[in-house]
Write an enzyme that holds these catalytic residues in place. Structure first.
Site, PDB file in Angstrom:
ATOM      1  N   TYR A 115       1.010  -1.098   0.070  1.00  0.00           N
ATOM      2  CA  TYR A 115       0.038  -0.024  -0.124  1.00  0.00           C
ATOM      3  C   TYR A 115       0.832   1.313  -0.149  1.00  0.00           C
ATOM      4  O   TYR A 115       0.392   2.456   0.291  1.00  0.00           O
ATOM      5  CB  TYR A 115      -0.877   0.215   1.307  1.00  0.00           C
ATOM      6  CG  TYR A 115      -2.166  -0.971   1.128  1.00  0.00           C
ATOM      7  CD1 TYR A 115      -2.008  -1.853   0.107  1.00  0.00           C
ATOM      8  CD2 TYR A 115      -3.266  -1.103   2.018  1.00  0.00           C
ATOM      9  CE1 TYR A 115      -3.094  -2.762   0.024  1.00  0.00           C
ATOM     10  CE2 TYR A 115      -4.208  -1.789   1.751  1.00  0.00           C
ATOM     11  CZ  TYR A 115      -4.292  -2.671   0.697  1.00  0.00           C
ATOM     12  OH  TYR A 115      -5.389  -3.584   0.836  1.00  0.00           O
ATOM     13  N   LYS A 129       3.813 -14.757   4.604  1.00  0.00           N
ATOM     14  CA  LYS A 129       4.062 -15.261   3.240  1.00  0.00           C
ATOM     15  C   LYS A 129       5.751 -15.237   3.044  1.00  0.00           C
ATOM     16  O   LYS A 129       5.904 -15.096   1.946  1.00  0.00           O
ATOM     17  CB  LYS A 129       3.113 -14.829   2.207  1.00  0.00           C
ATOM     18  CG  LYS A 129       3.097 -15.785   0.942  1.00  0.00           C
ATOM     19  CD  LYS A 129       1.962 -16.564   1.046  1.00  0.00           C
ATOM     20  CE  LYS A 129       2.249 -17.719   0.165  1.00  0.00           C
ATOM     21  NZ  LYS A 129       1.281 -19.064   0.238  1.00  0.00           N
ATOM     22  N   ASP A 159      -2.235 -18.252   3.772  1.00  0.00           N
ATOM     23  CA  ASP A 159      -3.124 -19.216   3.206  1.00  0.00           C
ATOM     24  C   ASP A 159      -3.589 -20.103   4.114  1.00  0.00           C
ATOM     25  O   ASP A 159      -4.963 -20.344   4.186  1.00  0.00           O
ATOM     26  CB  ASP A 159      -2.710 -19.696   1.596  1.00  0.00           C
ATOM     27  CG  ASP A 159      -1.367 -20.141   1.914  1.00  0.00           C
ATOM     28  OD1 ASP A 159      -0.495 -20.162   2.732  1.00  0.00           O
ATOM     29  OD2 ASP A 159      -0.857 -20.726   0.748  1.00  0.00           O
ATOM     30  N   ASP A 214      -5.755  -5.726   6.153  1.00  0.00           N
ATOM     31  CA  ASP A 214      -6.819  -5.306   5.448  1.00  0.00           C
ATOM     32  C   ASP A 214      -7.704  -6.453   5.135  1.00  0.00           C
ATOM     33  O   ASP A 214      -8.827  -6.557   5.250  1.00  0.00           O
ATOM     34  CB  ASP A 214      -6.596  -4.673   4.049  1.00  0.00           C
ATOM     35  CG  ASP A 214      -7.480  -3.523   3.645  1.00  0.00           C
ATOM     36  OD1 ASP A 214      -8.704  -3.469   4.161  1.00  0.00           O
ATOM     37  OD2 ASP A 214      -7.318  -3.178   2.351  1.00  0.00           O
TER      38      ASP A 214
END
Ligand code: ATP
Length: 350
Positions: free
Chosen positions: A132, A179, A213, A237
């Site tokens: 972002y 991740k 995930d 988010d």
């Protein structure tokens, strides 16, 4: 003594839900001097000309200065007009006031029917960098890039914030969602900093890590496995909305953006133009953000009376919703104002 708090009504349903929240807070015994300032389209309508071009046209200096002075604001949702070079007022506020930590508590509410009961998770989201950062480039026609930024400073301070939050509130465990198996440098830095910051809290707070995930799958199978979730910006988010879905959606999900210079409390939902001005909006998420604000003032300004007021409001809305006195989105039949009045009556009886 009255505590000054900036109130930003915002756009769409913002004025209705902030007014409802304000009236309930005023009835709770918390003594607040509200200072109304504008942001979003409401700020343009108050006289900041759109042609003036600054990216702050939606965020007047006077609003920012007022927050810097009081260090606390309760903010309604703001519209970002499409086109015309406007950047989101929400993003601008976070950046310009360096509100680096987003806090999103997600809690089951008795009487709101959802798939799960007993959900009680707090999401801590890094608010200033990651994907972002808005650094995007056209490399050649048909090829674009977006840069994911991670700095040691930001990774450390958000981790420390999460552990301190856990320690202060007696939370047991912080889980970093990441991740780093793929993004070895950026997410790798994020979890390395979290591990190192955890060392100072290891005797009071547990820490573990989940690849995001798998974490998504686990949380929708059994949210009770998680206590606090620590994420970089984009993941935070997404996880915020995913978790909102576990407890009844946007009408019941409050939030805060916190930094060294101040704290802005706001609901997760947007301006909901489809129901604006119709007395249909649920003011609960805004009110719950107000409850967070009262607890924050209680802690940071040494005002136990504010923490008591927060507990009273929570008691009032829990009881009201249990007896199905709520807005339509939660299965009730009340309008925005009528729901606020129910809470004010309940507060009077507590
Ligand atoms: P924005 O562009 O400001 O994000 P939006 O309508 O795209 O606005 P939301 O405001 O988050 O996004 O609303 C999504 C949906 O949820 C809409 O149908 C809206 O009516 C509903 N909704 C959002 N907030 C509330 C609320 N407080 N009470 C009832 N319904 C709500």
């Amino acid at each position: 003594m009255r505590v000054p708090v900036v109130l930003i009504p915002g756009d769409g349903i913002g004025p209705e839900v902030t007014e409802a929240a304000r009236s309930v807070i005023d009835a709770s015994g918390a003594s607040i001097e509200w200072r109304v300032h504008h942001a979003g389209v409401a700020a343009l309508e108050q006289g900041v000309k759109p042609g003036d071009a600054s990216r702050n046209a939606l965020l007047p200096e006077s609003t920012k200065e007022a927050i810097l002075e009081t260090r606390v604001a309760l903010k309604g949702p703001c519209t970002t007009p499409i086109g015309g070079g406007f950047s989101s007022v929400n993003v601008a506020l976070r950046k310009e006031l360096d509100l680096f930590a987003a806090v999103r508590p997600v809690r089951s509410i008795d009487g709101v029917d959802t798939r799960f009961t007993g959900v009680d998770v707090v999401i801590i989201r890094e608010n200033t960098e990651g994907l972002y950062s808005g650094i995007e480039n056209v490399i050649t026609p048909g090829v674009v890039t977006s840069l994911k930024v991670a700095t040691e400073r930001a990774c450390r301070r958000i981790a420390r914030f999460a552990f301190e939050y856990a320690k202060e509130r007696g939370r047991k465990k912080v889980t970093a969602f990441h991740k780093a198996n793929i993004m070895k440098l950026t997410d790798g830095l994020f979890i390395r900093c979290a591990r190192e910051e955890h060392a100072a809290f290891a005797d009071v707070v547990e820490y573990d890590e989940v690849i995001i995930d798998a974490g998504c799958m686990k949380i929708v199978q059994d949210p009770s496995r998680f206590d606090m979730i620590l994420c970089e910006n984009l993941y935070g988010d997404l996880m915020s909305d995913l978790c909102a879905g576990l407890v009844g959606g946007l009408g019941v999900t409050p939030g805060a953006n916190i930094g060294e210079k101040g704290a802005v409390f706001e609901a997760v939902h947007g301006t909901a133009p489809d129901i604006a001005g119709q007395d249909k909006a649920n003011p609960l998420a805004m009110l719950m953000s107000g409850v967070m604000m009262l607890n924050h003032v209680g802690k940071t300004q040494g005002r136990p009376d504010f923490e008591r007021a927060a507990a009273r409001i929570r008691g009032a809305y829990d009881a009201a919703i249990r007896s199905r006195e709520c807005t339509r989105d939660l299965g009730g039949s009340l309008g925005t104002r009528a729901f606020a009045d129910v809470l004010i009556n309940r507060l009077a009886q507590l």
